[in-house]
Design an enzyme around this catalytic site. Sequence first.
Site, short mmCIF file in Angstrom:
data_model
loop_
_atom_site.label_atom_id
_atom_site.label_comp_id
_atom_site.label_asym_id
_atom_site.label_seq_id
_atom_site.Cartn_x
_atom_site.Cartn_y
_atom_site.Cartn_z
N PRO A 13 2.70 -21.39 18.72
CA PRO A 13 1.71 -22.48 18.78
C PRO A 13 1.35 -22.90 17.36
CG PRO A 13 0.71 -20.36 19.39
CD PRO A 13 2.15 -20.10 19.15
N ASN A 16 5.76 -11.62 15.45
CA ASN A 16 5.56 -12.91 14.80
C ASN A 16 5.18 -12.71 13.33
OD1 ASN A 16 2.90 -15.14 14.43
ND2 ASN A 16 4.99 -15.88 14.62
N GLY A 17 5.66 -13.64 12.53
CA GLY A 17 5.32 -13.65 11.11
C GLY A 17 6.54 -13.48 10.24
N ASP A 18 6.90 -14.56 9.54
CA ASP A 18 7.97 -14.53 8.54
C ASP A 18 9.38 -14.39 9.09
OD1 ASP A 18 5.77 -14.63 6.91
OD2 ASP A 18 6.00 -12.61 6.08
N GLY A 72 7.45 -19.71 13.91
CA GLY A 72 6.57 -20.83 13.57
C GLY A 72 7.16 -21.68 12.47
N ARG A 73 6.77 -21.37 11.23
CA ARG A 73 7.07 -22.27 10.12
C ARG A 73 8.54 -22.58 9.92
NH1 ARG A 73 3.40 -18.87 6.16
NH2 ARG A 73 4.26 -17.31 7.58
N CYS A 82 -6.42 -17.07 15.40
CA CYS A 82 -6.61 -18.14 14.42
C CYS A 82 -7.60 -17.69 13.34
CB CYS A 82 -7.11 -19.40 15.10
SG CYS A 82 -7.42 -20.71 13.92
N LYS A 134 -2.10 -14.10 22.07
CA LYS A 134 -1.53 -14.08 20.72
C LYS A 134 -2.63 -13.63 19.77
CE LYS A 134 0.82 -16.76 17.21
NZ LYS A 134 -0.20 -17.28 16.29
C1 LIG Z 1 0.63 -25.57 10.68
C2 LIG Z 1 0.29 -24.33 11.46
C3 LIG Z 1 -0.54 -24.41 12.56
C4 LIG Z 1 -0.83 -23.26 13.32
N1 LIG Z 1 -1.58 -23.39 14.44
C5 LIG Z 1 -1.73 -22.32 15.28
C6 LIG Z 1 -2.32 -22.46 16.56
O1 LIG Z 1 -2.73 -23.54 16.98
N2 LIG Z 1 -2.42 -21.34 17.34
C7 LIG Z 1 -1.96 -20.11 16.93
O2 LIG Z 1 -2.06 -19.13 17.67
N3 LIG Z 1 -1.40 -19.96 15.71
C8 LIG Z 1 -1.23 -21.03 14.92
N4 LIG Z 1 -0.56 -20.89 13.73
C9 LIG Z 1 0.02 -19.59 13.39
C10 LIG Z 1 1.47 -19.50 13.89
O3 LIG Z 1 1.52 -19.57 15.30
C11 LIG Z 1 2.13 -18.20 13.42
O4 LIG Z 1 1.39 -17.11 13.90
C12 LIG Z 1 2.21 -18.09 11.90
O5 LIG Z 1 2.62 -19.31 11.32
C13 LIG Z 1 3.16 -16.98 11.47
O6 LIG Z 1 4.44 -17.19 11.97
P1 LIG Z 1 5.62 -17.82 11.04
O7 LIG Z 1 5.73 -16.97 9.82
O8 LIG Z 1 6.84 -17.79 11.91
O9 LIG Z 1 5.19 -19.21 10.69
C14 LIG Z 1 -0.29 -22.00 12.95
C15 LIG Z 1 0.51 -21.94 11.80
C16 LIG Z 1 0.84 -23.06 11.07
C17 LIG Z 1 1.73 -22.94 9.88
#
Ligand SMILES: Cc1cc2nc3c(=O)[nH]c(=O)nc-3n(C[C@H](O)[C@H](O)[C@H](O)COP(=O)(O)O)c2cc1C
Length: 330
Positions: free
Chosen positions: A18, A204-206, A228-229, A102, A141
């Site tokens: 998300p 999740n994360g990185d 995510g990113r 969050c 989450k």
């Molecule tokens: C632009 C952005 C918006 C995000 N919005 C949410 C969100 O609405 N709900 C949520 O649970 N996490 C949110 N996150 C966190 C991501 O879901 C994820 O946990 C975090 O980016 C780490 O994963 P990644 O390293 O794959 O990006 C957001 C992250 C980013 C970068």
Amino acid sequence: MAKIGDIDVGEFPLLLAPMEDVSDPPFRALCKEQGADVVYTEFISSEGLIRDAAKSVMKLDIYEKERPVGIQIFGANLESMLQSVEIVEKSGPDIIDINFGCPVKKVVSKGAGAGILKDIDLMVSLTDAMVKHTKLPVTVKTRLGWDHDSIKILEVAERLQDVGCKAISIHGRTRAQMYKGEADWAPIAEVKNNPRMHIPVFGNGDVDTPERAMEMRDKFGLDGAMIGRASIGYPWFFREVKHYFETGEHLAPPNLQERVEAARRHLQMSIDWKGEKLGVFETRRHYTNYFKGIPHFKEYRMKMVTSDDAADVFAAFDEVEKEFAGFEFA
Ligand SMILES: Cc1cc2nc3c(=O)[nH]c(=O)nc-3n(C[C@H](O)[C@H](O)[C@H](O)COP(=O)(O)O)c2cc1C
């Protein structure tokens, strides 16, 4: 095979995380086409939903083609969360996800998102009540904990499972870390290795390369990866991970034609979904990644991100398609 309630999500599913202002229906559809097994909406405020705030309600839209899809809600007030479950159900999602992760101040200060990590009893009782209030599978989450000294994820995951949570996605950072440092997957693996746990534990994360996804599967033994990113402006990440799992080799990156086509479809779907003004504005954040690697791209990017007129943005795509035909992406 991982299952979220009765939903079969395959072996080591890849989940689109998300992400606020990113994980909207057009982007989720693109990720789904490229191999995401489960997609989540951005977080939606339970208070906004029950006030019928138009912006929150619009976030409930889902396309058939993106299923299974989870709608993520956040809040700290039991009554509002339960009412919002009823509203969310009307959109027909496959899963309801609760955001207990969050880290942003405006959310945390109301005790929602990661704020609830300071009150595990409330986190559990909210989940319990929501599970009882819906027939849909409820997932959570969250993060490792509030800060380094209060990591209780092992206990938290068990208690959430005990009240009927059907899967848990854990971001390997604490709230205090926000997005700094490296995500730590070891505590997530501890949750997974707890013999009492039987629901899927997603990491999740990185996860930003196919190798990292494989590490999450093989070294940490988790049940799936939430991404995510790495997917922002790069929905192909999902298929690249899958290809790597299947063959041990890296898939060639998408060519220019495919990137331009994705940008066009993304923009068109966004316009169809939320109108030209918002569609043009909210798709902007993806272009840098869609076209990453093209030298001296700034001039074209500026055209894409400065005009409010969709026709200008489409014209910029055409120009890029002509100008860089045959460009080899690394
Ligand atoms: C632009 C952005 C918006 C995000 N919005 C949410 C969100 O609405 N709900 C949520 O649970 N996490 C949110 N996150 C966190 C991501 O879901 C994820 O946990 C975090 O980016 C780490 O994963 P990644 O390293 O794959 O990006 C957001 C992250 C980013 C970068």
